[in-house]
Design an enzyme around this catalytic site. Structure first.
Site, mmCIF file in Angstrom:
data_model
loop_
_atom_site.group_PDB
_atom_site.id
_atom_site.type_symbol
_atom_site.label_atom_id
_atom_site.label_comp_id
_atom_site.label_asym_id
_atom_site.label_seq_id
_atom_site.Cartn_x
_atom_site.Cartn_y
_atom_site.Cartn_z
ATOM 1 N N ASN A 67 72.450 25.629 40.100
ATOM 2 C CA ASN A 67 72.731 27.070 39.972
ATOM 3 C C ASN A 67 73.041 27.752 41.299
ATOM 4 O OD1 ASN A 67 72.174 26.502 37.341
ATOM 5 N ND2 ASN A 67 70.290 27.681 37.245
ATOM 6 N N ASP A 92 80.245 18.436 35.143
ATOM 7 C CA ASP A 92 80.113 18.011 33.757
ATOM 8 C C ASP A 92 80.619 19.119 32.836
ATOM 9 O OD1 ASP A 92 77.184 19.413 32.659
ATOM 10 O OD2 ASP A 92 77.591 19.353 34.802
ATOM 11 N N ASN A 113 76.600 27.359 35.124
ATOM 12 C CA ASN A 113 75.985 28.170 36.183
ATOM 13 C C ASN A 113 76.378 27.727 37.594
ATOM 14 O OD1 ASN A 113 74.707 29.867 34.355
ATOM 15 N ND2 ASN A 113 72.947 28.508 34.185
#
Length: 187
Positions: A67, A92, A113
């Site tokens: 993140n 991913d 994120n």
């Protein structure tokens, strides 16, 4: 010499090592194993430098957790003086089936994120991303468990070939350009 910043997204720590969310790390580790370069722990990331076909590659595996990936991307972009058009982020993507890939010259974070943080800190979405299909075979409410889970037995068998193909895309992007890479590898 053209320089490229290749960023594989993932989370550090052995508990995340072979999880779907670490697909970006896995591609860079595979390239390192095949081409004999090694990563060292540096500021905000594990990094490696490598030269190939007259290009300089600067590989980054952020240690900031997913993140906050943008911190490492911004730092090394400035540190190595690499223009945004020479940045490639490997991430991913649960919206692509396992084994599929998609390279795009820009785009939205799409609920990812890590990409959202990169967008915010670079103040642009105009950097190339290579989306690595991990599939979405999970029950309602189980997305986090799936993404942070290990690949299935079947997927593990196919994973080496998939990682090799993703590595080829990275090299094609840097040596032949984005158009060539997208035309020859996007599915």
């Amino acid at each position: 010499m053209n320089k490229f910043l290749i960023v594989g997204l993932g989370n550090i720590g052995p508990e995340y090592a072979l999880t779907r969310h670490n697909a970006g790390f896995m591609v860079l580790d595979r390239l390192a194993a095949q081409h004999g370069f090694t990563f060292s722990l540096t500021r905000l990331a594990y990094t490696a430098k490598w030269q190939y076909k007259g290009k300089q590659f600067f590989f980054v595996k952020p240690t900031t957790y997913m993140n906050l990936s943008g911190k490492a991307v911004l730092y090394y972009m400035k540190q190595e003086n690499i223009p945004v058009e020479n940045i490639l982020v490997l991430t991913d993507d649960k919206d692509l089936p396992f084994g599929k890939l998609r390279m795009k010259p820009k785009g939205s974070p799409g609920g990812h994120n890590g990409l959202r943080n990169i967008d915010e800190l670079l103040n642009t979405q105009a950097y190339t991303r290579l989306r690595i299909g991990i599939g979405n075979d999970f029950a309602k409410g189980k997305q986090v468990d799936f993404v942070l889970g290990q690949f299935s037995e079947d997927e593990m068998i196919q994973l080496p070939d998939y990682l090799d193909r993703l590595g080829e895309v990275v090299l094609a992007f840097c040596t032949m350009g984005i158009q060539f890479a997208m035309n020859n590898y996007n599915q």
